[in-house]
Motif scaffolding. Structure first.
Motif, PDB file in Angstrom:
ATOM      1  N   ALA A  42       5.556  -3.097  -7.623  1.00  0.00           N
ATOM      2  CA  ALA A  42       5.732  -2.416  -8.906  1.00  0.00           C
ATOM      3  C   ALA A  42       4.469  -1.640  -9.262  1.00  0.00           C
ATOM      4  O   ALA A  42       3.353  -2.023  -8.892  1.00  0.00           O
ATOM      5  CB  ALA A  42       6.074  -3.428  -9.995  1.00  0.00           C
ATOM      6  N   GLY A  43       4.661  -0.551  -9.978  1.00  0.00           N
ATOM      7  CA  GLY A  43       3.529   0.248 -10.403  1.00  0.00           C
ATOM      8  C   GLY A  43       2.953   1.133  -9.325  1.00  0.00           C
ATOM      9  O   GLY A  43       1.855   1.665  -9.476  1.00  0.00           O
ATOM     10  N   GLY A  44       3.653   1.301  -8.232  1.00  0.00           N
ATOM     11  CA  GLY A  44       3.164   2.131  -7.148  1.00  0.00           C
ATOM     12  C   GLY A  44       2.142   1.450  -6.258  1.00  0.00           C
ATOM     13  O   GLY A  44       1.585   2.087  -5.349  1.00  0.00           O
ATOM     14  N   ASP A  45       1.872   0.170  -6.478  1.00  0.00           N
ATOM     15  CA  ASP A  45       0.910  -0.551  -5.639  1.00  0.00           C
ATOM     16  C   ASP A  45       1.556  -0.959  -4.320  1.00  0.00           C
ATOM     17  O   ASP A  45       2.787  -1.040  -4.195  1.00  0.00           O
ATOM     18  CB  ASP A  45       0.391  -1.793  -6.370  1.00  0.00           C
ATOM     19  CG  ASP A  45      -0.453  -1.435  -7.583  1.00  0.00           C
ATOM     20  OD1 ASP A  45      -1.141  -0.397  -7.523  1.00  0.00           O
ATOM     21  OD2 ASP A  45      -0.414  -2.183  -8.577  1.00  0.00           O
ATOM     22  N   THR A  46       0.707  -1.229  -3.355  1.00  0.00           N
ATOM     23  CA  THR A  46       1.160  -1.682  -2.036  1.00  0.00           C
ATOM     24  C   THR A  46       0.314  -2.868  -1.587  1.00  0.00           C
ATOM     25  O   THR A  46      -0.837  -3.028  -2.015  1.00  0.00           O
ATOM     26  CB  THR A  46       1.050  -0.559  -0.991  1.00  0.00           C
ATOM     27  OG1 THR A  46      -0.308  -0.119  -0.906  1.00  0.00           O
ATOM     28  CG2 THR A  46       1.960   0.610  -1.345  1.00  0.00           C
ATOM     29  N   LEU A  47       0.893  -3.661  -0.715  1.00  0.00           N
ATOM     30  CA  LEU A  47       0.185  -4.794  -0.109  1.00  0.00           C
ATOM     31  C   LEU A  47       0.118  -4.565   1.394  1.00  0.00           C
ATOM     32  O   LEU A  47       1.144  -4.486   2.065  1.00  0.00           O
ATOM     33  CB  LEU A  47       0.911  -6.109  -0.419  1.00  0.00           C
ATOM     34  CG  LEU A  47       0.259  -7.371   0.168  1.00  0.00           C
ATOM     35  CD1 LEU A  47      -1.115  -7.602  -0.449  1.00  0.00           C
ATOM     36  CD2 LEU A  47       1.150  -8.588  -0.035  1.00  0.00           C
ATOM     37  N   ARG A  48      -1.100  -4.437   1.909  1.00  0.00           N
ATOM     38  CA  ARG A  48      -1.301  -4.199   3.333  1.00  0.00           C
ATOM     39  C   ARG A  48      -1.526  -5.520   4.056  1.00  0.00           C
ATOM     40  O   ARG A  48      -1.884  -6.539   3.455  1.00  0.00           O
ATOM     41  CB  ARG A  48      -2.497  -3.281   3.568  1.00  0.00           C
ATOM     42  CG  ARG A  48      -2.370  -1.914   2.882  1.00  0.00           C
ATOM     43  CD  ARG A  48      -3.407  -0.943   3.456  1.00  0.00           C
ATOM     44  NE  ARG A  48      -4.736  -1.513   3.402  1.00  0.00           N
ATOM     45  CZ  ARG A  48      -5.572  -1.363   2.363  1.00  0.00           C
ATOM     46  NH1 ARG A  48      -5.179  -0.681   1.294  1.00  0.00           N
ATOM     47  NH2 ARG A  48      -6.772  -1.891   2.398  1.00  0.00           N
ATOM     48  N   LEU A  49      -1.336  -5.459   5.352  1.00  0.00           N
ATOM     49  CA  LEU A  49      -1.570  -6.657   6.168  1.00  0.00           C
ATOM     50  C   LEU A  49      -3.037  -7.055   6.141  1.00  0.00           C
ATOM     51  O   LEU A  49      -3.365  -8.249   6.220  1.00  0.00           O
ATOM     52  CB  LEU A  49      -1.111  -6.393   7.605  1.00  0.00           C
ATOM     53  CG  LEU A  49      -1.296  -7.545   8.603  1.00  0.00           C
ATOM     54  CD1 LEU A  49      -0.501  -8.770   8.173  1.00  0.00           C
ATOM     55  CD2 LEU A  49      -0.889  -7.113  10.010  1.00  0.00           C
ATOM     56  N   PRO A  92       9.309   8.874  -5.006  1.00  0.00           N
ATOM     57  CA  PRO A  92       8.338   9.536  -4.130  1.00  0.00           C
ATOM     58  C   PRO A  92       6.942   8.936  -4.192  1.00  0.00           C
ATOM     59  O   PRO A  92       6.196   9.009  -3.219  1.00  0.00           O
ATOM     60  CB  PRO A  92       8.359  10.992  -4.635  1.00  0.00           C
ATOM     61  CG  PRO A  92       9.716  11.174  -5.227  1.00  0.00           C
ATOM     62  CD  PRO A  92      10.052   9.850  -5.843  1.00  0.00           C
ATOM     63  N   ASP A  93       6.525   8.367  -5.337  1.00  0.00           N
ATOM     64  CA  ASP A  93       5.190   7.776  -5.413  1.00  0.00           C
ATOM     65  C   ASP A  93       5.148   6.363  -4.859  1.00  0.00           C
ATOM     66  O   ASP A  93       4.122   5.695  -4.916  1.00  0.00           O
ATOM     67  CB  ASP A  93       4.696   7.770  -6.867  1.00  0.00           C
ATOM     68  CG  ASP A  93       5.616   6.962  -7.778  1.00  0.00           C
ATOM     69  OD1 ASP A  93       6.663   6.486  -7.295  1.00  0.00           O
ATOM     70  OD2 ASP A  93       5.290   6.811  -8.964  1.00  0.00           O
ATOM     71  N   GLY A  94       6.282   5.848  -4.305  1.00  0.00           N
ATOM     72  CA  GLY A  94       6.286   4.540  -3.664  1.00  0.00           C
ATOM     73  C   GLY A  94       6.711   3.411  -4.548  1.00  0.00           C
ATOM     74  O   GLY A  94       6.777   2.274  -4.106  1.00  0.00           O
ATOM     75  N   GLN A  95       7.014   3.668  -5.812  1.00  0.00           N
ATOM     76  CA  GLN A  95       7.397   2.595  -6.733  1.00  0.00           C
ATOM     77  C   GLN A  95       8.875   2.269  -6.587  1.00  0.00           C
ATOM     78  O   GLN A  95       9.714   3.172  -6.585  1.00  0.00           O
ATOM     79  CB  GLN A  95       7.100   2.998  -8.169  1.00  0.00           C
ATOM     80  CG  GLN A  95       7.425   1.900  -9.178  1.00  0.00           C
ATOM     81  CD  GLN A  95       7.044   2.296 -10.583  1.00  0.00           C
ATOM     82  OE1 GLN A  95       6.489   3.375 -10.782  1.00  0.00           O
ATOM     83  NE2 GLN A  95       7.335   1.452 -11.546  1.00  0.00           N
ATOM     84  N   PRO A  96       9.242   0.965  -6.442  1.00  0.00           N
ATOM     85  CA  PRO A  96      10.658   0.596  -6.338  1.00  0.00           C
ATOM     86  C   PRO A  96      11.417   0.952  -7.613  1.00  0.00           C
ATOM     87  O   PRO A  96      10.891   0.867  -8.720  1.00  0.00           O
ATOM     88  CB  PRO A  96      10.619  -0.916  -6.118  1.00  0.00           C
ATOM     89  CG  PRO A  96       9.231  -1.197  -5.643  1.00  0.00           C
ATOM     90  CD  PRO A  96       8.363  -0.193  -6.305  1.00  0.00           C
TER      91      PRO A  96
END
Length: 700
Positions: free
Chosen positions: A518-525, A428-432
């Motif tokens: 990993a770690g719930g981080d995201t990469l945006r455009l 749920p927090d977005g982490q794979p």
């Protein structure tokens, strides 16, 4: 005769309907579109027969009656060969040849007395209806994706119709018939220029249509049927003109018939070109017979001819040098066992792009000298001079278009980087999260196939590989950021930056398109756009993102709003499967497999326009993508090119051509064309976008 005609028409309609039911029973839309073609041909056939009958009724010439009966007989023979002996090529060849011949007869055997004839008016109306149906059929075929484009200058149908029309001109006297035949060859050159997408193709088409309609037939002093002439011209120009926009073939694919010729045949092709150029200048010299103002005509003509001769010496040397370099590329391609798709990469490595960029300026000056000679020695009363000028113009424009297209598409270094994160589940927090043990084997198999496809893609298109990162536990934002930044800073061995950068990503994404790390981080455009803006400042490079993930559509839409950069996103959408027992749901890696196969195998049967596909493609480009150009030759490149290929006596002509090309007098037209390209790509993006690097972006 009426009974025989009624029998032939009814039998052909019944046989055609049966044939369509058998072949296209499951494709109602294709059947409907195909019927437009049959209806157009039927209208044309009735119009031709009605027009010939009207002429026979007025003149009582037995020859016309024989031709009419023979036309019906040929129609019957063609139908028998097509439907009973499956000799489709022979039957269609007969029909197209006769269509061209009969249209020529309607055009040349015209009389003012026929204007008030009811049958003639009906025939003219049917000709216009046939043109409208033919145009609608061709347009729908391309809009619905039913057209299969193949590299060819002219189709067999077009050649036979041109030959039939030229044969019909023999009803005129020899001089006028010769002018018509030269005009037919000129029309064929205009069609080839359109199909090859030569940069001056539309200008040639406009010039050809205007001069032919206003001056050519007036100089022949004959009465022609404008409806038959319009029908013949429209039937032939329709497909090449539509292919100017709809064709998705790359430059090397369009010019493949010429680029694959052996060196001897390509050099021998210079002989007819030189003969045409010589005939044109001889016909232009007939202007000297007019001695009313000889003190102005003769000196001006001599100066213009000397300039024309110098320009055409440069033209011949340029074409000969191109053939020499192309032969070297062919030999290298054969020694490496490469296919046709590898020829463009070899030409780029051999410096063909710089050669073509310089040569196109020289060809532009050659075209200018030809137009100057024609304007100075214009002979409005000579149909053979007008037709020869209309032939020379597209011939020289074809070579200019070839050099222009190769100069703008060849070359360009490319470097690629791939990131594969095979995770299908996300917290749920977005982490794979790691996959369950039971799916690890299947995941490894698919991931290995995906990496193999990416490496195949890089190797096939000679893309320098920066790396292929694979991690089942995910990648941190800091590690990925440092890796992408280092990738975007790569330069060639000679110092300058690469022309194209390709990033491939496959992994989990959020609904907004962000990469789940990993770690719930995201990469945006926005991050990639900012990094690319910092690295590409002051140099013309482009960045292409290839995404094989669940939610690539948001990035495709967002990239279209990016201004001032050359960026593109190739994504895919996976169809939702309601019943997994009847159909396997598409998974990550399916798009990569199909897209790589499409771009690496020229014989691939993948149709992205096919409806109901489980995996559909979509791409987006930045606002200024159409403005992208590769590095242009420098002054030292031009000097070395002149010393290598041209004698010293041609130095003034070469310098004049290069100086004129650097002036950019048509900057306003260039700006307008740039705006038109932007509107075309942003508002009406083609289904297949050629990147010029050997691979294409596609959308379903």
């Amino acid at each position: 005769m009426c009974r025989f005609l009624r029998y032939c028409v009814s039998h052909c309609l019944q046989a055609a309907m049966t044939r369509l039911d058998e072949v296209n029973g499951e494709a109602s839309m294709w059947s409907s579109v195909r019927w437009l073609g049959y209806l157009s041909g039927l209208n044309l056939l009735v119009a031709l027969c009605l027009g010939l009958y009207a002429r026979w009724e007025k003149t009582a010439e037995s020859t016309l009656l024989v031709i009419l009966v023979l036309a019906l007989f040929v129609l019957g023979i063609a139908c028998i060969l097509y439907y009973y002996f499956s000799m489709e090529t022979v039957s269609l060849s007969l029909l197209h040849l006769w269509f061209g011949f009969l249209l020529g007869l309607l055009c040349f055997l015209n009389s003012p007395d026929l204007e008030s004839d009811v049958k003639e008016q009906a025939a003219n109306s049917l000709l216009l209806v046939s043109v409208a149906l033919r145009t609608l059929w061709a347009m729908l075929e391309r809009l619905l994706g039913y057209t299969h484009y193949r590299p060819a200058f002219l189709t067999w149908a077009e050649r036979l119709e041109l030959a039939g029309f030229a044969a019909a001109s023999t009803v005129l006297i020899i001089q006028k018939s010769l002018s018509i035949m030269v005009l037919v060859v000129a029309l064929a050159m205009v069609m080839i220029a359109l199909r090859m997408k030569a940069v001056l193709a539309l200008a040639n088409l406009t010039c050809f249509a205007a001069i032919t309609a206003v001056l050519f037939f007036e100089s022949m002093n004959i009465s022609t049927n404008p409806f038959a002439l319009t029908c013949f011209f429209s039937q032939l120009i329709c497909d090449p003109l539509l292919d100017e926009y709809f064709s998705g073939l790359s430059v090397t694919e369009r010019w493949q018939p010429f680029l694959l010729w052996r060196g001897l045949w390509r050099r021998l092709s210079l002989l007819p070109l030189l003969m045409v150029e010589g005939a044109f200048i001889v016909l232009a010299a007939r202007k000297l017979v007019d001695l009313d103002q000889w003190y102005l005509t003769i000196p001006s003509f001599l100066v213009c001819v000397l300039f024309w001769a110098a320009c055409h010496v440069v033209f011949v040397i340029t074409v000969w040098g191109f053939h020499t370099k192309l032969s070297e590329c062919q030999r290298l391609c054969l020694s490496q066992g490469s296919e046709v798709s590898g020829l463009d990469k070899i030409m780029a490595s051999k410096g063909m792009r710089h050669f073509c960029l310089i040569s196109q300026r020289l060809l532009l000056l050659t075209l200018g000298s030809t137009i100057a000679v024609a304007a100075l020695s214009w002979q409005a009363s000579s149909s053979i001079f007008i037709s020869m000028f209309l032939l020379v113009l597209p011939l020289e424009s074809l070579f200019h278009g070839l050099f222009h297209e190769l100069g703008n598409s060849l070359g360009g270094t490319c470097v690629g980087y791939a990131v594969v994160i095979p995770t299908n589940y996300c917290s749920p927090d977005g982490q794979p999260l790691l996959l369950p043990p039971g799916q690890v084997q299947e995941l490894n198999r698919r991931s290995t196939g995906m990496l193999n496809n990416v490496q195949r893609f890089f190797a096939h298109h000679l893309i320098e590989t920066f790396g292929c990162d694979y991690s089942t536990s995910g990648v941190t934002l800091e590690a990925l950021q440092s890796k992408i930044r280092a990738f975007l800073e790569l330069r060639t061995a000679d110092g300058p930056r690469h022309d194209t950068y390709v990033i491939f990503y496959s992994g989990h994404t959020h609904r907004s398109g962000e990469w789940a790390l990993a770690g719930g981080d995201t990469l945006r455009l926005d991050h990639i756009v900012d990094w690319w803006r910092d690295r590409s400042d002051g140099f013309c490079s482009r960045l292409i993102l290839v995404l094989d993930c669940d939610n690539s559509l948001p990035w495709v839409k967002e990239i279209r709003k990016v201004d001032g950069l050359y960026m593109a996103v190739q994504g895919a959408t996976l169809a939702r499967v309601t019943d997994v027992e009847l159909q396997d749901p598409p998974q990550l890696g399916d798009f990569s497999s199909q897209w790589v196969e499409y771009n690496c195998n020229p014989n691939s049967n993948i149709q992205w326009s096919e409806r109901g596909k489980a995996v559909s493609a979509i791409y987006g480009i930045s606002k200024h993508w159409s403005d992208y150009t590769l590095h242009l030759p420098t002054g030292s490149d031009v000097t070395n090119h002149w010393r290598m290929y041209f004698p010293r006596c041609t130095y003034p002509v070469v310098q004049l051509a290069l100086w004129c090309g650097s002036l950019n007098l048509l900057w306003f037209c260039t700006a307008c064309l740039r705006c038109i390209k932007r509107v075309k790509l942003n508002w009406f993006p083609p289904a297949v976008l050629d990147t010029g690097q050997g691979f294409k972006l596609v959308r379903s």
